[in-house]
Design a protein around this motif. Structure first.
Motif, short mmCIF file in Angstrom:
data_model
loop_
_atom_site.label_atom_id
_atom_site.label_comp_id
_atom_site.label_asym_id
_atom_site.label_seq_id
_atom_site.Cartn_x
_atom_site.Cartn_y
_atom_site.Cartn_z
N SER A 17 3.76 -5.29 6.62
CA SER A 17 2.79 -4.91 5.60
C SER A 17 1.44 -5.55 5.88
N LEU A 18 0.42 -4.88 5.40
CA LEU A 18 -0.94 -5.41 5.42
C LEU A 18 -1.65 -4.94 4.16
N ARG A 19 -2.63 -5.70 3.72
CA ARG A 19 -3.48 -5.25 2.63
C ARG A 19 -4.93 -5.27 3.10
N LEU A 20 -5.55 -4.10 3.06
CA LEU A 20 -6.96 -3.99 3.39
C LEU A 20 -7.80 -4.13 2.13
N SER A 21 -8.97 -4.73 2.30
CA SER A 21 -9.93 -4.85 1.21
C SER A 21 -11.25 -4.23 1.64
N CYS A 22 -11.98 -3.76 0.66
CA CYS A 22 -13.31 -3.20 0.93
C CYS A 22 -14.23 -3.64 -0.20
N ALA A 23 -15.19 -4.47 0.13
CA ALA A 23 -16.15 -4.97 -0.85
C ALA A 23 -17.40 -4.09 -0.82
N VAL A 24 -17.83 -3.69 -2.00
CA VAL A 24 -18.97 -2.79 -2.14
C VAL A 24 -20.14 -3.53 -2.77
N SER A 25 -21.31 -3.35 -2.21
CA SER A 25 -22.52 -3.94 -2.77
C SER A 25 -23.64 -2.91 -2.76
N GLY A 26 -24.60 -3.11 -3.66
CA GLY A 26 -25.76 -2.24 -3.71
C GLY A 26 -25.55 -0.94 -4.44
N ARG A 27 -24.40 -0.75 -5.02
CA ARG A 27 -24.10 0.48 -5.77
C ARG A 27 -23.24 0.06 -6.96
N THR A 28 -23.37 0.79 -8.07
CA THR A 28 -22.58 0.48 -9.26
C THR A 28 -21.15 0.94 -9.02
N PHE A 29 -20.39 0.05 -8.43
CA PHE A 29 -19.05 0.36 -7.93
C PHE A 29 -18.17 1.05 -8.97
N ARG A 62 0.17 12.95 2.84
CA ARG A 62 1.63 13.02 2.86
C ARG A 62 2.23 11.98 3.79
N SER A 63 1.54 11.67 4.85
CA SER A 63 2.07 10.75 5.86
C SER A 63 2.19 9.32 5.34
N VAL A 64 1.48 9.01 4.25
CA VAL A 64 1.52 7.63 3.74
C VAL A 64 2.08 7.55 2.32
N GLN A 65 2.34 8.70 1.73
CA GLN A 65 2.86 8.75 0.36
C GLN A 65 4.13 7.90 0.25
N GLY A 66 4.17 7.04 -0.74
CA GLY A 66 5.33 6.19 -0.96
C GLY A 66 5.32 4.89 -0.18
N ARG A 67 4.41 4.78 0.78
CA ARG A 67 4.31 3.54 1.57
C ARG A 67 3.00 2.80 1.30
N PHE A 68 1.94 3.54 1.04
CA PHE A 68 0.61 2.94 0.82
C PHE A 68 0.25 3.06 -0.65
N THR A 69 -0.52 2.08 -1.13
CA THR A 69 -1.01 2.11 -2.50
C THR A 69 -2.49 1.73 -2.51
N ILE A 70 -3.29 2.59 -3.11
CA ILE A 70 -4.71 2.29 -3.27
C ILE A 70 -4.93 1.76 -4.68
N SER A 71 -5.80 0.77 -4.79
CA SER A 71 -6.12 0.19 -6.09
C SER A 71 -7.56 -0.31 -6.06
N ARG A 72 -8.05 -0.68 -7.22
CA ARG A 72 -9.42 -1.20 -7.28
C ARG A 72 -9.54 -2.25 -8.36
N ASP A 73 -10.49 -3.14 -8.15
CA ASP A 73 -10.83 -4.15 -9.14
C ASP A 73 -12.33 -4.01 -9.39
N GLN A 82 -2.92 -1.28 0.01
CA GLN A 82 -1.69 -1.98 0.35
C GLN A 82 -0.85 -1.07 1.22
N MET A 83 -0.50 -1.53 2.41
CA MET A 83 0.24 -0.72 3.37
C MET A 83 1.58 -1.38 3.66
N ASN A 84 2.65 -0.70 3.34
CA ASN A 84 4.00 -1.19 3.57
C ASN A 84 4.74 -0.29 4.56
N SER A 85 5.82 -0.80 5.09
CA SER A 85 6.66 -0.04 6.02
C SER A 85 5.83 0.60 7.13
N LEU A 86 4.98 -0.20 7.72
CA LEU A 86 4.08 0.31 8.75
C LEU A 86 4.83 0.71 10.01
#
Length: 126
Positions: A17-29, A62-73, A82-86
């Protein structure tokens, strides 16, 4: 200056598993839908996942359904993947992107995103 910065990529073994993050600046996220795309060597960039501005809606390839989860804060101006079962087919450069439309919903259409990160490499290998 509007900017997206991805992090969290790396080398992982199959099944890991891995979790990627993406930080946004300069825009009202909090007012924009976000997406993740990826590009494998020798292939075109493809859609992975999208989340709407309020996090009430998501959609996945479809290729990632059930394995990946997108979320935001929205308090942290950050979107996650969040990427599982890679597996080896998940090896690619992963890009986050911000939709051009305020209060937009989910989208798997690349041209509906106008702000892109520089990408982070994910390699799945034993």
């Amino acid at each position: 200056q509007e900017q997206l910065v991805e992090s969290g990529g790396g080398l992982v073994q199959p099944g890991g598993s891995l979790r990627l993050s993406c930080a946004v600046s300069g825009r009202t996220f909090s007012k924009y839908g976000m997406g993740w795309f990826r590009q494998a060597p020798g292939k075109e960039r493809e859609f992975v996942a999208s989340i709407n501005w309020s996090a009430s809606g998501t959609t996945y390839a479809r290729s990632v359904q059930g394995r990946f989860t997108i979320s935001r804060d929205n308090a942290k101006n950050t979107v996650y993947l969040q990427m599982n079962s890679l597996n080896a087919e998940d090896t690619a450069v992963y890009y986050c992107a911000c939709r051009r439309t305020v209060l937009g919903g989910v989208s798997n259409i690349e041209r509906e995103y106008d702000l892109w990160g520089q990408g982070t490499q994910v390699t799945v290998s034993s």
